[in-house]
Design a protein around this motif. Structure first.
Motif, PDB file in Angstrom:
ATOM      1  N   ASP A 103     -13.999  -4.734  -5.162  1.00 27.27           N
ATOM      2  CA  ASP A 103     -15.691  -4.903  -5.559  1.00 27.27           C
ATOM      3  C   ASP A 103     -15.974  -5.981  -6.438  1.00 27.27           C
ATOM      4  O   ASP A 103     -15.548  -6.101  -7.496  1.00 27.27           O
TER       5      ASP A 103
ATOM      6  N   ARG B 237       0.787  -1.257  -0.124  1.00 21.58           N
ATOM      7  CA  ARG B 237      -0.059  -0.012   0.028  1.00 21.58           C
ATOM      8  C   ARG B 237       0.785   1.146  -0.036  1.00 21.58           C
ATOM      9  O   ARG B 237       0.516   2.179  -0.637  1.00 21.58           O
TER      10      ARG B 237
ATOM     11  N   ASP C 124     -13.087   2.109  -7.490  1.00 26.63           N
ATOM     12  CA  ASP C 124     -13.076   0.951  -6.915  1.00 26.63           C
ATOM     13  C   ASP C 124     -12.374   0.141  -7.744  1.00 26.63           C
ATOM     14  O   ASP C 124     -12.280   0.205  -9.178  1.00 26.63           O
TER      15      ASP C 124
ATOM     16  N   ARG D  32      -9.291  -8.459   1.032  1.00 30.38           N
ATOM     17  CA  ARG D  32     -10.313  -7.372   1.174  1.00 30.38           C
ATOM     18  C   ARG D  32      -9.979  -6.526   2.581  1.00 30.38           C
ATOM     19  O   ARG D  32      -9.920  -5.163   2.565  1.00 30.38           O
ATOM     20  N   ARG D  33      -9.739  -7.337   3.822  1.00 33.42           N
ATOM     21  CA  ARG D  33      -9.594  -6.787   4.944  1.00 33.42           C
ATOM     22  C   ARG D  33      -8.246  -6.000   4.878  1.00 33.42           C
ATOM     23  O   ARG D  33      -8.340  -4.684   5.377  1.00 33.42           O
TER      24      ARG D  33
ATOM     25  N   PRO E  83      -7.221   3.536   1.268  1.00 24.47           N
ATOM     26  CA  PRO E  83      -7.633   2.017   1.201  1.00 24.47           C
ATOM     27  C   PRO E  83      -7.938   1.858  -0.317  1.00 24.47           C
ATOM     28  O   PRO E  83      -8.109   2.719  -1.099  1.00 24.47           O
TER      29      PRO E  83
ATOM     30  N   GLN F  15      -8.227  -2.532   3.376  1.00 20.50           N
ATOM     31  CA  GLN F  15      -9.060  -1.314   3.724  1.00 20.50           C
ATOM     32  C   GLN F  15      -8.686  -1.180   5.305  1.00 20.50           C
ATOM     33  O   GLN F  15      -9.332  -0.342   5.591  1.00 20.50           O
TER      34      GLN F  15
ATOM     35  N   LEU G  47     -10.474  -0.343  -2.366  1.00 22.22           N
ATOM     36  CA  LEU G  47     -11.837  -0.982  -2.068  1.00 22.22           C
ATOM     37  C   LEU G  47     -11.771  -2.042  -3.474  1.00 22.22           C
ATOM     38  O   LEU G  47     -11.795  -1.615  -4.549  1.00 22.22           O
TER      39      LEU G  47
END
Length: 998
Positions: A778, A646, A733, A763-764, A774, A767, A776
């Protein structure tokens, strides 16, 4: 044998005295006209002191030839040899001006105007020039008398009797006398009209400021009133006839040429307005309709001819409006608009030769001085001068401009104006271009006193002074602000706090008190950091003021400086790497997103430089994946690995946003990117690559922590929507599908549990709240949507698509592309869906109708309440949905036949459809333009607001910032919205035909 020897000796002497055509000069000296004095050393030395000895000698011979007889020639020669003042004046003019030499040849007795050398001749004013023009009783005679007076001004100029300012004032005074003489001729020609009206001529521009050029339009405004007892309508018509006749007398070309054009376009409404207005009509216009530039022009208003009492009434009446201009609501955008350099109309080949409008040109000085006058002249009457150099001295005396800066700017302005004067004097033509011919540059350099190597010295001095103007142009506004807050000892008068606030407001700062606090924090003290920032801030403040939100730019710079100010490389980067400081200023003042990304890790500012650590070019997916996977490999846990991934994503998002901003705004080193589609592709490709690499790294981190090197099931991530189309925006997203396939011998339930665990943990972790934005993920485009399983096996996808697939799902799969995970599994997924998204039989009529119905339903149901449909970038006319659904319909119908249509990218598919004849060149261009514009608006909204949006912001400052990103200057937000609607309307017309079959 003496002939050749004597010739050789004369030839050498001529070269030594500055002649370039010594052979031609020798022939002229041997001619009958000069034979009595050809060996006289006084003549040769005098010719050698002129700007162009060859030109001066040629002009002298022509003048002698034009004399009416031998006695007149002898009189001229005797006076030239015996009287040094005449000799210097006459030869000086002949060596500098071919046009005045022509005048003397046509009027051979006018040389006598240079003989007298009384004190009153040294600095004549309007009265003396009026006497010189008094005998002119028609336009031709007026031209002759005008040139005779001009001859004396030029003589004093080239001999150094008058300096630049005095010469410019004399030229303005001669213009004043000429306007009066021309008006007298007009009145004499129409005495009945003259009796009906009072007419005042107001000089504007350089004439009004008593700083006129040799050849320039004379800008005027006419004010008319009825004479006692006269009808106002008839009086104005009479005044208009007089004014028009006066203009023709000066402007029209006769056998003696013209004097100069009289330009009345600075009047209210310009060319569309009446030539003459009453005083009350002028005031009504200025109070209601005038723009800031018109008040700027009125700084130089001065009554010069006609009814001077009426002229004084006019100047007295408009003066309060001029000095209240800085309080006008639209002053800031007007100033920003005026400050923006306008060189588009200058041919590219001429920009570097432009003395007036080019970089570091005269306009920079004049504009800077006039703006400071408008801002501070409200409270300080000493600044209210129409003359640039006088106003500059007053600004320095009042502490509004640094004294050293004012001295340097004064010197540069005088040099550049002197160049302009001498260039125009040569042919008496209106030009601001430095000549390219070496002989012309040599004459120009010598006329300015540069005699050792005239051409080289001229170019060196010109460039030096232009560089001074360029450097001081911005510094002039901002250096006094720093001096006012820096709390350092100074021998100069300082700008008061109130004056500093006024200046900041005028330059676009909404919160001047906060801006002054920031400046004090940045510039105060004796540390190396403060010293470097005091050097950088004048330029940075100018760049901030050129943005839609200068306050945010300055605040963000303070934050970055507080975080990095003690880091040696940061200050060195801004000081030594030319692009870094301007890039930083653009990024910090363009909106919230890029500064927010930077503040999370300020060391990313290094990307803005030119060095090894810098570079705004996006990195490719392979490079990013390698970096992220290496970081994950070194991490001790999945959390640490994803945090590293990230962090790289945040840095690369900043790199992409900064590159986008710099290319959209343009900098001194990098012009604005002309192809806006290129910028859209750059952002879409870069953000998509960043997202794919982040997902790949996150997948590796989660698998390693839970299962070691090998997951019990093969696992692939399929990009969908904009992600699969390489068209992600800053706020998008990541639309994906997850597919897995159990490895040999692994129970399908165990494989499914592992795959679902991977997805949930990815996904956790992506975010988890942290310093990094973050991501996201989808998966709502999966089979059965939110009701269906998050992960399916390849066989499950195959079974679903075979039995249950709907038309919209085939359409969604047009943008499916593997982005991370098992490459072989991703390839097989693509093989599975290709027959669905590119059906061999194309689409039946029912399927086409269903797609059209779905789109119409989406437009009606999803449009936000209260939104302007015409400005909605996704669902509005000509928006993203219109273009994409039209392109996708063509892909579904013809993709099986046309290989070029089998792409996930909208612009690529559009180009392929055009290439294979499915739509015309014009329709393709219309759709492409609309799609690119809508995408750029969405990117702009995210950059400006820091959050995604599908429509233009309502906040005026944010809306202006979006406009700046899109290339619209201050005050042109309405044009931006009109252009968007127009582009959308045109595209919708194409969509109606191609998609709906209208």
């Amino acid at each position: 044998m003496t002939g050749p020897g004597r010739r050789s000796s004369t030839f050498t002497r001529l070269l030594r005295h500055g002649f370039t055509d010594a052979s031609g000069a020798e022939r002229l000296l041997d001619g009958a006209e000069l034979s009595p004095v050809r060996n006289d050393p006084v003549l040769l030395e005098a010719l050698g002191r002129t700007a162009d000895p060859d030109l001066a000698l040629h002009g002298l011979v022509r003048l002698l030839e034009a004399q009416p007889g031998a006695s007149a020639r002898r009189e001229l020669l005797d006076t030239v040899i015996a009287a040094k003042p005449l000799r210097d004046r006459l030869l000086g003019v002949l060596g500098a001006s071919a046009a005045l030499a022509d005048h003397l040849a046509r009027h051979p007795r006018d040389w006598e105007a240079l003989v007298t050398y009384e004190p009153r001749d040294l600095h004549p004013g309007v009265e003396e020039f009026e006497r010189g023009l008094a005998e002119a009783d028609d336009p031709v005679a007026l031209r002759i008398a005008y040139r005779r007076c001009l001859l004396s001004i030029a003589a004093r100029d080239v001999c150094g009797t008058t300096d630049l300012a005095e010469t410019a004032a004399e030229l303005a005074d001669l213009a004043t006398a000429t306007l009066r003489a021309a008006l007298a001729l007009a009145r004499a020609a129409a005495p009945d009209d003259a009796a009906l009206c009072r007419l005042a001529v107001i000089a504007m521009g350089k004439c009004g400021g008593r700083e006129l050029n040799y050849v320039s339009d004379v800008d005027v405004i006419f004010v008319g009133e009825a004479a006692d007892g006269a009808d106002e309508g008839k009086a104005l018509r009479a005044a208009t006839k007089l004014a028009a006749h006066m203009m023709r007398i000066c402007s029209e070309t006769t056998v003696e040429g013209s004097i100069w054009p009289v330009d009345a376009n600075l009047r209210p409404e310009g060319r569309n307005g009446p030539l003459v207005r009453t005083l009350s009509s002028h005031l009504a216009y200025y109070q209601r309709w005038a723009k800031t530039w018109e008040f700027q022009a009125l700084l130089k208003a001065r009554p010069v001819a006609g009814d001077l009492a009426l002229g004084e009434e006019y100047v007295t009446a408009v003066a309060p409006l001029v000095w209240q201009a800085a309080e006008r609501e639209n002053f800031v955008p007007d100033v920003q608009k005026m400050r923006r350099r306008v060189v588009e109309n200058i041919p590219v080949a001429e920009v570097e030769r432009e003395l007036k409008l080019g970089p570091g040109g005269l306009r920079d000085v004049e504009f800077a001085v006039q703006l400071l006058q408008l801002v501070h002249g409200r409270a300080d009457a000493s600044l209210r001068s129409g003359t640039t150099l006088d106003a500059l001295r007053a600004l320095a005396a009042g502490g509004y401009v640094g004294r050293t800066d004012a001295v340097q700017l004064d010197e540069a302005y005088r040099f550049l104006r002197s160049m302009e004067h001498r260039i125009q004097l040569y042919r008496l033509r209106r030009t601001h271009l430095v000549p390219v011919v070496e002989g012309d540059q040599r004459r120009l350099g010598r006329s300015l006193g540069l005699r050792t190597d005239p051409v080289a010295e001229l170019n060196r001095e010109w460039k030096r002074h232009a560089a001074v103007v360029r450097r001081l142009h911005e510094k002039l506004f901002y250096r006094p602000l720093l001096d006012a807050v820096a709390q350092l000892p100074s021998g100069e008068t300082r700008l008061s706090t109130e004056a500093a606030r006024e200046r900041l407001v005028a330059l676009g700062y909404a919160d001047p008190a906060a801006a002054l606090r920031h400046l004090e924090a940045l510039a105060s003290g004796v540390t190396r950091k403060a010293a470097i920032q005091r050097t950088l801030l004048p330029v940075l403040l100018g760049w901030f003021a050129d943005s839609a939100d200068p306050d945010a730019g300055l605040l963000n710079f303070r934050k970055v400086s507080d975080a990095l100010g003690k880091t040696p490389w940061y200050l060195r980067l801004l000081r030594d790497e030319g692009a870094a400081a301007e890039n930083l200023a653009r990024v910090l003042s363009a909106g919230r997103l890029a500064p927010d990304l930077l503040m999370r890790a300020p060391e990313a500012v290094a990307l803005l430089g030119d060095g090894d650590a810098g570079g705004l070019a996006p990195r490719g997916r392979a490079h990013l994946e390698q970096e992220i996977l290496s970081a994950v490999g070194r991490a001790g846990s999945a959390v640490q690995g994803v945090t590293a991934a990230r962090g790289v994503r945040r840095r690369e998002l900043f790199r992409t946003a900064a590159a986008d901003i710099v290319a959209s705004y343009g900098t001194e080193a990098q012009p604005v990117e002309a192809d806006r589609g290129t910028l859209v592709d750059l952002v879409g490709g870069a953000v998509s690559d960043i997202t794919a690499a982040t997902l790949a790294g996150t997948l590796r981190a989660v698998v390693r922590e839970g299962w070691g090197d090998t997951l019990p099931t093969r696992f692939a991530i399929i990009g969908m929507g904009r992600f699969g189309g390489h068209e992600l925006g800053y706020g998008s997203d990541a639309d994906v599908l997850f597919v897995h396939e159990p490895r040999d011998g692994v129970d399908e339930h165990e494989a499914g549990r592992a795959a679902n665990s991977v997805v949930s943990e990815m996904r956790r972790l992506l975010q988890v709240p942290s310093a990094d934005p973050p991501l996201l993920v989808d998966a709502d485009l999966r089979p059965e949507g939110k009701s269906g399983p998050l992960v399916r096996t390849l066989k499950s996808y195959e079974a679903y698509y075979r039995r249950w697939s709907l038309g919209w799902e085939s359409q969604a799969l047009l943008r499916a592309e593997p982005v991370a995970g098992d490459e072989e599994l991703g390839r097989r997924f693509v093989e599975l869906i290709d027959p669905l998204r590119y059906p061999r039989a194309g689409l039946g009529d029912d399927a086409v109708r269903e797609i059209r119905r779905l789109k119409a339903r989406m437009e009606s149901e999803r449009m936000p309440r209260g939104a302007d449909p015409k400005l909605h970038t996704k669902l509005g006319p000509g928006g993203l949905s219109d273009v994409e659904w039209t392109v996708q319909l063509l892909q579904l119908r013809y993709g099986a036949e046309e290989a070029g249509l089998r792409t996930t990218r909208t612009r690529g598919a559009l180009a392929a459809a055009r290439a294979c004849g499915l739509l015309s060149e014009e329709d393709a261009a219309t759709l492409d333009e609309a799609w690119v514009l809508a995408t750029r608006v969405r990117n702009a909204v995210m950059l400006v607001r820091g959050r995604a949006g599908d429509t233009f912001p309502s906040d005026p400052r944010e809306l202006a910032a979006v406009g700046r990103y899109l290339g619209y200057g201050p005050g042109h937000v309405g044009d931006m919205l009109d252009d968007y609607r127009r582009t959308g309307r045109r595209a919708r017309g194409v969509v109606d035909t191609l998609f709906y079959g209208a």
